[in-house]
Design a protein around this motif. Sequence first.
Motif: not given
Lengths: 255, 300
Positions: A50-54, A119-121, A128-134, A113-117
């Motif tokens: 999911i991280k890679d894809f996002g 992705f965050f949601l 269950g959590s967002f990896d802030w390092f992303l 920025v919107i897509l990151f938001a």
Amino acid sequence: MNRVFAIAANTFRESVRDKILFSLIILGFLLIAASKIFVPISIGQAEKIIKDFGVGLIEIFGLFIVVLIGTRILYHEIERKTIYSIITKPVKDWEFVTGKFFGLYYLVITVQVILFAIFFLFCRLYLGSFDWFLLNTLYFYLFEFLLLDAVAVFLSCFTTPITAGILTLLVFFIGHLTHYLRELVLVLKLENLKGLMSFLYFILPNFSVFNVKASVVYHHQISINTYLLAISYSILYSMILLIISSVLYAKREYQ
Amino acid sequence: MNVIEIKNLLKIYKSPFMRRESIGVNNLVLEVYKGEIFGLLGPNGAGKTTTLKIITGLLKPTSGKVTLFGGVSPKEARERIGFLPENPVFYQHLTGMELLKFYGSLYGKSHRREELLKRLQSVGLKESIDKRLSGYSKGMVQRIGIAQALIGDPDLLVLDEPLSGLDPIGRKEMKDLIQEVNKEGKTVLFSSHILSDVEAICNRVGIIIEGRMKKTGYLSEILKSDIHYTDIEIEGIKEIEWLKRYGGIKREERIVYLRTRDEKKRDEVIKEVIGRGGRIISCVPYRESLEEHFMKTVNE
């Protein structure tokens, strides 16, 4: 700078009112949500996939905007003749080019920025959590697309939108590879290609400077030099391209 | 001081890949005086738009000299020029008010809403300030075009075919607007195909044919020298044979119609009629219209 800001704001507003921004965000949301379909085949690697894809998807969207909109941004003004009532006002050529450049850049930043938001949601809801390092990737994307935006504007000064689009894509992909290809040529001692690879490496923008995706996904430390290199390289290279674009634009006539 | 001074202007369009060349204007000379309305006339492809584009800096001359306001180049004079292109296209996503605000900001200063409102009102668009341009009619686009050309309070207004595509009411309003702007002290240079409109509002005209300025001058001078004939209506004369030496005559009951082509004879006949106890009902000189003059110049 008032004039640059006015032209940039108008360019951004046009994209927003033409519903380009809205359409891109909806499409991005759907694609980020679609990453869920990879989970059943991920064999315990759901989070990584999911991280890679996002982050990959957000980068592709940036590329998509620059290639499809950025390469038309100047041409469109000439084609519609809206430029007649701008360039006959006390607007300098560099102000017009820089204004259009920043207008496109506002659009890229906003979408990123919107897509990151989104992705965050999505990560919060699904993992269950967002990896802030992303968020590191967002920093590098912003400077990567600053440079790519300048490339698109530069190419569109003397080519048609289709040619500029193709060339921008090529510059992007080759720019990501020149670093590796140059290394490969040196390791394999391919003397015939050494000159060509060095030429491409030094002339084309080196987009590998901004590629920290693997480090981010695997939580590798990113040195301060990498951050500084990305920002200084991007700003300097973009400035050079904008100066050349302005000079080219100043020579243009409007028949 | 001349607002526009063009000497020996040559513009050659070169096709970038082919060796084809075409001449836009050739050895063109033009002077526009401060405070006048100058009409640029010519058939399609004569070089009117090329001339206006060179004056506004959209095109560069191949050779020749173009100076504005007593010695400034077109690019340097942009702050003092307002330009309305032919068939103008503006940003469809903006409202009238937003468009004017945007163009105003290109002069490096922000305009207050009241100022913009006043400008929109002056072009008759007060009711449409919050309507997007995508919903504007052709006439409204022309009017917002004039408003954007005036937003920087220019000394020179350059209008390329401002009356084309407008209905009679729109044309009348546009002509009134041009005259109003001129009364404010602005010099107006405009091109048009509609000769009657040019005749109605211009002080001076220039006729361009095949890239060359064939004729320039005050309308009164150009047309005065070409009085075709004078029609005189006479009443109270019984004997009419003597009138024949002045021109063709026709009698309808009590009224005699005389057509004379000679201005001297016209004056003489008026005197003689009055001397014989007759009355002049009307005396109408028929001058060559601008259209006739234009056609004659084209065919020369």
